[in-house]
Design an enzyme around this catalytic site. Structure first.
Site, PDB file in Angstrom:
ATOM      1  CB  CYS A 140     -47.037 -33.257-131.984  1.00 63.03           C
ATOM      2  SG  CYS A 140     -45.264 -33.466-131.677  1.00 63.03           S
TER       3      CYS A 140
HETATM    4  N1  LIG Z   1     -44.085 -39.190-132.798  1.00 62.69           N
HETATM    5  C1  LIG Z   1     -44.830 -38.099-132.774  1.00 62.69           C
HETATM    6  O1  LIG Z   1     -45.429 -37.741-131.773  1.00 62.69           O
HETATM    7  C2  LIG Z   1     -44.974 -37.266-134.019  1.00 62.69           C
HETATM    8  C3  LIG Z   1     -45.955 -36.274-134.064  1.00 62.69           C
HETATM    9  C4  LIG Z   1     -46.076 -35.488-135.219  1.00 62.69           C
HETATM   10  C5  LIG Z   1     -45.222 -35.696-136.278  1.00 62.69           C
HETATM   11  N2  LIG Z   1     -44.270 -36.668-136.189  1.00 62.69           N
HETATM   12  C6  LIG Z   1     -43.390 -36.862-137.336  1.00 62.69           C
HETATM   13  O2  LIG Z   1     -43.855 -38.027-137.995  1.00 62.69           O
HETATM   14  C7  LIG Z   1     -42.754 -38.722-138.554  1.00 62.69           C
HETATM   15  C8  LIG Z   1     -42.797 -40.170-138.056  1.00 62.69           C
HETATM   16  O3  LIG Z   1     -42.578 -40.190-136.671  1.00 62.69           O
HETATM   17  P1  LIG Z   1     -42.758 -41.496-135.749  1.00 62.69           P
HETATM   18  O4  LIG Z   1     -42.493 -41.052-134.376  1.00 62.69           O
HETATM   19  O5  LIG Z   1     -44.017 -42.168-136.069  1.00 62.69           O
HETATM   20  O6  LIG Z   1     -41.703 -42.531-136.276  1.00 62.69           O
HETATM   21  P2  LIG Z   1     -40.141 -42.600-136.374  1.00 62.69           P
HETATM   22  O7  LIG Z   1     -39.649 -43.415-135.282  1.00 62.69           O
HETATM   23  O8  LIG Z   1     -39.580 -41.243-136.544  1.00 62.69           O
HETATM   24  O9  LIG Z   1     -40.005 -43.352-137.778  1.00 62.69           O
HETATM   25  C9  LIG Z   1     -40.140 -44.694-137.835  1.00 62.69           C
HETATM   26  C10 LIG Z   1     -40.520 -45.149-139.229  1.00 62.69           C
HETATM   27  O10 LIG Z   1     -39.686 -44.567-140.248  1.00 62.69           O
HETATM   28  C11 LIG Z   1     -39.027 -45.627-140.974  1.00 62.69           C
HETATM   29  N3  LIG Z   1     -37.681 -45.150-141.349  1.00 62.69           N
HETATM   30  C12 LIG Z   1     -36.745 -44.681-140.495  1.00 62.69           C
HETATM   31  N4  LIG Z   1     -35.662 -44.272-141.193  1.00 62.69           N
HETATM   32  C13 LIG Z   1     -35.943 -44.477-142.501  1.00 62.69           C
HETATM   33  C14 LIG Z   1     -35.237 -44.245-143.718  1.00 62.69           C
HETATM   34  N5  LIG Z   1     -34.005 -43.724-143.713  1.00 62.69           N
HETATM   35  N6  LIG Z   1     -35.845 -44.591-144.886  1.00 62.69           N
HETATM   36  C15 LIG Z   1     -37.079 -45.147-144.891  1.00 62.69           C
HETATM   37  N7  LIG Z   1     -37.794 -45.387-143.773  1.00 62.69           N
HETATM   38  C16 LIG Z   1     -37.232 -45.056-142.593  1.00 62.69           C
HETATM   39  C17 LIG Z   1     -39.034 -46.791-140.014  1.00 62.69           C
HETATM   40  O11 LIG Z   1     -39.117 -48.021-140.671  1.00 62.69           O
HETATM   41  P3  LIG Z   1     -37.944 -49.041-140.865  1.00 62.69           P
HETATM   42  O12 LIG Z   1     -36.745 -48.501-140.148  1.00 62.69           O
HETATM   43  O13 LIG Z   1     -38.427 -50.333-140.337  1.00 62.69           O
HETATM   44  O14 LIG Z   1     -37.833 -49.033-142.362  1.00 62.69           O
HETATM   45  C18 LIG Z   1     -40.355 -46.625-139.287  1.00 62.69           C
HETATM   46  O15 LIG Z   1     -41.419 -47.187-140.010  1.00 62.69           O
HETATM   47  C19 LIG Z   1     -41.504 -37.965-138.124  1.00 62.69           C
HETATM   48  O16 LIG Z   1     -41.095 -37.101-139.159  1.00 62.69           O
HETATM   49  C20 LIG Z   1     -41.971 -37.149-136.937  1.00 62.69           C
HETATM   50  O17 LIG Z   1     -41.233 -35.963-136.782  1.00 62.69           O
HETATM   51  C21 LIG Z   1     -44.134 -37.460-135.098  1.00 62.69           C
END
Ligand SMILES: NC(=O)c1ccc[n+]([C@@H]2O[C@H](COP(=O)([O-])OP(=O)(O)OC[C@H]3O[C@@H](n4cnc5c(N)ncnc54)[C@H](OP(=O)(O)O)[C@@H]3O)[C@@H](O)[C@H]2O)c1
Length: 321
Positions: A140
């Site tokens: 981001c």
């Molecule tokens: N947040 C932002 O602003 C943003 C912006 C750009 C990119 N990103 C990237 O996008 C990705 C997702 O970010 P996020 O903020 O949406 O969510 P997050 O809080 O980082 O991830 C949550 C999701 O991942 C799953 N998860 C967590 N650990 C896991 C594991 N070991 N195996 C399988 N599933 C797992 C969780 O589901 P369960 O635990 O229920 O299975 C949940 O659905 C990250 O890599 C982040 O760096 C985020």
């Protein structure tokens, strides 16, 4: 592909549906005229209606807890990985082992430096994304910083310094100081002052070294970046703004304005705003301000642009405007 109402629908599986970016993707994919969500994965959300996890999403799907091999066995045309960094490999390996036909969009940093994957920042590298099958969605902050520096590369006289402030949704859902409302109340929290992965990503994308200092703020969503750039030549603010306007002419998701953009206006919007372009002639230094929504252009909207390009659909199909 399934046929529905006369149009070919492209099946999409989402791994990481409980996360903040996952919820945005559910809403965008469900409203898209050609993509169609066929499964959503979260271990914690298993068995719950997906609409409970993602407010406002109109979907009948029930959340599943699928192992990587089960995700691959579903055989969807697209698999989106919206997982924390370091978790993508088993899913990619399982999809490859099953024939590797799916287009994979990885929102984490795991493939952003991998030459075999396409880096999905359409406004800077659109050609690379047509027909792409492995897409690393940019970070981001890295999206905003690259779009905020790229038009000035020709007049750059030294290392840009990027001061970034993000809403706490940027820290994901795993509890930490950076998304703890108590620790953030009346506060601005600096972190990763050197060596943040986005610092490397910005430098890698632009081909110049960049210093990046991130901070997290008590608001939920949105990023503001104040970018200070040494200049190699004397250039007026008007001339510099004209360079930005020329660079992004025709780009529906990048607005260049005279005023300083405010982060509160970025929340919920799908594009990036660049403004406040000023120059200190004596110091030969320019300053530019960039705002965006970390969960939209910083993640989900950009993923949708990339998916559209991968399937040769209009890039902004399904992006609300
Ligand atoms: N947040 C932002 O602003 C943003 C912006 C750009 C990119 N990103 C990237 O996008 C990705 C997702 O970010 P996020 O903020 O949406 O969510 P997050 O809080 O980082 O991830 C949550 C999701 O991942 C799953 N998860 C967590 N650990 C896991 C594991 N070991 N195996 C399988 N599933 C797992 C969780 O589901 P369960 O635990 O229920 O299975 C949940 O659905 C990250 O890599 C982040 O760096 C985020």
């Amino acid at each position: 592909m399934a046929r529905e109402g006369g149009a070919e629908r492209i099946g999409v599986g989402l791994v990481g549906a409980r996360g903040y970016t996952g919820a945005e993707l559910v809403r965008l994919v469900e409203a898209h005229p050609r993509f169609h969500l066929t499964f959503a994965v979260s271990r914690q959300g298993k068995g719950r209606p997906l609409s409970e996890l993602c407010a406002g999403a109109e979907t009948e799907l029930v959340v599943e807890a699928l192992e990587p091999a089960e995700v691959a066995a579903r055989g969807t045309e697209v698999v989106i990985l919206a997982l924390p960094n370091g978790q993508a490999a088993p899913y990619v390996a399982a999809i490859e082992a099953a024939g590797g036909r799916a287009v994979i969009v990885d929102l984490s940093a795991d493939h952003r430096f991998d030459a075999e994957w396409r880096y999905g920042l359409p406004e800077l590298r659109r050609e690379a994304l047509f027909g792409a099958r492995r897409i690393a969605n940019p970070g981001c902050y890295a999206t905003g910083a690259q779009l905020g520096i790229a038009p000035a590369l020709g007049v750059l006289g030294g290392m840009p310094h990027v001061f970034g402030v993000s809403g706490y949704s940027g820290a994901g859902t795993t509890p930490s100081d950076r998304n703890d409302p108590e620790k953030l109340r009346d506060n601005l929290m600096p972190y990763a002052l050197v060596g943040h992965v986005h610092e490397r990503e910005i430098g890698h994308g632009l081909g110049v070294e960049v210093a990046f200092v991130p901070h997290v703020a008590p608001f939920f969503r949105g990023i503001t970046l104040t970018i200070a750039m040494p200049l190699a030549t004397t250039v007026s603010a008007d001339a510099l703004r004209a360079m930005y306007q020329a660079a992004y002419e025709g780009e529906a998701l990048v607005a260049v304005q005279e005023e300083i953009p405010l982060v509160r206006d970025a929340a919920g919007r799908h594009g990036v705003t660049i403004g406040g372009i000023t120059v200190d002639a004596a110091q030969r230094r320019a300053v530019v301000v960039v705002t965006l929504d970390n969960l939209l252009k910083g993640a989900a909207t950009q993923a949708l642009q990339n998916m559209n390009l991968a399937f040769s659909l209009p890039e902004l199909l399904g992006v609300p405007r």
